[in-house]
Design an enzyme around this catalytic site. Structure first.
Site, mmCIF file in Angstrom:
data_model
loop_
_atom_site.group_PDB
_atom_site.id
_atom_site.type_symbol
_atom_site.label_atom_id
_atom_site.label_comp_id
_atom_site.label_asym_id
_atom_site.label_seq_id
_atom_site.Cartn_x
_atom_site.Cartn_y
_atom_site.Cartn_z
ATOM 1 N N HIS A 132 0.870 -1.186 0.000
ATOM 2 C CA HIS A 132 0.000 0.000 0.000
ATOM 3 C C HIS A 132 0.904 1.232 0.000
ATOM 4 O O HIS A 132 2.031 1.188 0.516
ATOM 5 C CB HIS A 132 -0.838 -0.045 1.272
ATOM 6 C CG HIS A 132 -1.887 1.013 1.402
ATOM 7 N ND1 HIS A 132 -1.591 2.298 1.793
ATOM 8 C CD2 HIS A 132 -3.222 0.979 1.209
ATOM 9 C CE1 HIS A 132 -2.714 3.003 1.840
ATOM 10 N NE2 HIS A 132 -3.719 2.229 1.484
ATOM 11 N N LYS A 235 -10.634 -0.682 10.170
ATOM 12 C CA LYS A 235 -10.799 -1.887 9.343
ATOM 13 C C LYS A 235 -11.136 -3.088 10.223
ATOM 14 O O LYS A 235 -11.276 -4.203 9.756
ATOM 15 C CB LYS A 235 -9.520 -2.153 8.550
ATOM 16 C CG LYS A 235 -9.184 -1.016 7.583
ATOM 17 C CD LYS A 235 -7.989 -1.338 6.748
ATOM 18 C CE LYS A 235 -7.396 -0.119 6.085
ATOM 19 N NZ LYS A 235 -8.130 0.341 4.906
HETATM 20 N N1 PMP Z 1 -1.798 -0.513 4.617
HETATM 21 C C1 PMP Z 1 -2.757 -1.259 4.068
HETATM 22 C C2 PMP Z 1 -2.422 -2.647 3.600
HETATM 23 C C3 PMP Z 1 -4.048 -0.745 3.927
HETATM 24 O O1 PMP Z 1 -4.989 -1.501 3.367
HETATM 25 C C4 PMP Z 1 -4.327 0.559 4.372
HETATM 26 C C5 PMP Z 1 -5.709 1.160 4.209
HETATM 27 N N2 PMP Z 1 -6.271 0.958 2.961
HETATM 28 C C6 PMP Z 1 -3.296 1.288 4.952
HETATM 29 C C7 PMP Z 1 -2.051 0.726 5.067
HETATM 30 C C8 PMP Z 1 -3.521 2.664 5.471
HETATM 31 O O2 PMP Z 1 -4.404 2.629 6.534
HETATM 32 P P1 PMP Z 1 -4.983 3.984 7.140
HETATM 33 O O3 PMP Z 1 -5.530 4.770 5.979
HETATM 34 O O4 PMP Z 1 -6.056 3.537 8.078
HETATM 35 O O5 PMP Z 1 -3.858 4.682 7.827
#
Ligand code: PMP
Length: 415
Positions: A132, A235
């Site tokens: 990500h 999540k």
């Molecule tokens: N890493 C992964 C694998 C994710 O799926 C996400 C959210 N889509 C994030 C990091 C970032 O999370 P957040 O936006 O809650 O900080």
């Protein structure tokens, strides 16, 4: 094994679970909501909504500083949530549990407080092609500031990490391995046990991005033996704006604070400031107290369902949805790893994923479309975007039927 899984399924009362989530009773565009976007953000059960409401109604004040009853109630609620997270992650001590705004801030904390002061030209950070953006961009920023180099391990056509190629990139200059536990774009579960073992054999610490792993069965940081672990509450059936960085105490002790301000100090004078103990050294300013309370309640909720039972339920849905989706002409599943979390990414020939998402929304079916903050993954597959259906504890067979029916409708619209 099959019998055990069947029993788990029988014991799992999805209708009762659905009843715990008030939002699932609403209609969207005239249809009962089918919510298949939990990988972006899951919905909250009544237990979480009520825990936050109870805190706001009866306990709110600022934490740590007040002698009055409400401040003590708020402090107990906040620190109680920290202990709840510690048990959930099986960390050795609450000193290792730092509240952040989410996974993104947790990774940025490590980037700024661990990596920046240590790394220099020639040093390397090793990530994978599956990450990500939250596990890419902070490292690019560290590299820009320090002269270190970002190394990226390749994946294959199934969306699995090419482990031998990853291992070959571990070099005497590797200072940190940062890797997703589960890919959000494809659902691939990465071989994190092997990764940690290989990295530790060379004395390299490992950060795991657990944003997509924790909702599907939790994580045990001692069993994983990782050095840092990050996740977000939203999540995991909890509130937005709160997440966690687990850090091995010895590493956290060596790290300077990242942000300065109230709560992270023991004393301040113009001659010099002494910093607070762990974990507060990394929690400058008034924290998200009600968020922490909601996260604690979300963990309680997941543990009541049984993370193993939720995992088995989601895996059954994933297998069923994948088989049904493959019956749709022109549909291509993107990400076919052997070990996958409950994420079904796909494209349909002749229909842009955004159009698919819009048509499905008209049918009351919420999926995610786009690059999923994982643009390198899209580049690897030579596509701009995918449609992604993701499954959680509250999805059921009827959701899959509605998804498949809506996909047929989309095909008819575009035929
Ligand atoms: N890493 C992964 C694998 C994710 O799926 C996400 C959210 N889509 C994030 C990091 C970032 O999370 P957040 O936006 O809650 O900080």
């Amino acid at each position: 094994m099959a019998t055990a899984l069947a029993r788990t399924h029988e014991a799992y009362d999805v209708a009762r679970v659905r009843g715990d989530f008030p939002i699932l009773a609403r209609h969207v565009n005239g249809h009962p909501l089918v919510y298949l976007d939990s990988a972006a953000s899951s919905q909250r059960p009544r237990a979480v909504i009520e825990a936050v409401d109870h805190y706001e109604t009866h306990c709110h004040a600022n934490v740590h500083r007040g002698v009055h009853a409400l401040s003590q109630a708020a402090t107990d609620a906040f620190e109680g949530a920290r202990e709840r997270v510690r048990r959930f992650l099986n960390a050795r001590s609450v000193k290792e549990i730092i509240f952040t705004r989410g996974t993104t801030e947790a990774i940025n904390l490590v980037a700024n407080a661990w990596a920046r002061p240590r790394l220099g030209p020639g040093d390397e950070i090793l990530i994978t092609w599956l990450e990500h953006h939250a596990n890419i961009v902070p490292w690019q920023m560290v590299c820009a500031a320090t002269g270190a180099t970002l190394k990226v391990a390749p994946i294959d056509e199934r969306g699995e990490l090419r482990f031998e190629a990853w291992e070959a990139l571990l070099s005497p200059r590797t200072r940190l391995v940062a890797v997703g536990h589960v890919s959000n774009a494809l659902g691939t579960v990465l071989p994190v046990a092997r990764i940690v073992k290989a990295a530790h054999a060379r004395g390299v610490p490992v950060l795991l991005d657990g944003a997509q792993a924790v909702p599907h069965g939790g994580a045990d940081v001692q069993a994983l033996d990782c050095d840092f672990y990050a996740f977000s509450a939203h999540k995991l059936y909890g509130p937005t704006g709160i997440g966690v960085l687990y850090g091995r105490e010895a590493l956290l002790r060596e790290m300077p604070p990242w942000q300065g301000g109230g709560d992270m100090i023991l004393s301040v004078s113009f001659e010099g400031t002494t910093y607070n103990d762990l974990p507060w050294k990394f929690e400058a300013g008034t924290p998200n107290i009600s968020g922490a309370v909601g996260l604690g309640a979300a963990i309680d909720y997941l543990e009541t369902l049984g993370p193993g039972a939720v995992h088995a339920h989601e895996q059954r849905l994933l297998a069923k949805a994948t088989a049904a989706a493959l019956g749709i002409p022109g549909l291509r599943v993107i990400g076919t790893a052997t070990d996958k979390a409950a994420v079904l990414s796909f494209t349909v020939e002749g229909i842009h994923p955004h159009d698919l998402g819009t048509i499905l929304d008209h049918e009351g079916v919420a999926i995610r479309t786009g690059h999923h903050c994982a643009m390198p993954v899209m580049d690897f597959f030579g596509i701009p975007a995918t449609a992604r259906a993701s499954f959680a504890c509250y999805n059921d067979d009827a959701d899959i039927e509605r998804l498949i029916r809506a996909l047929h409708t989309a095909r008819e619209v575009f035929s």
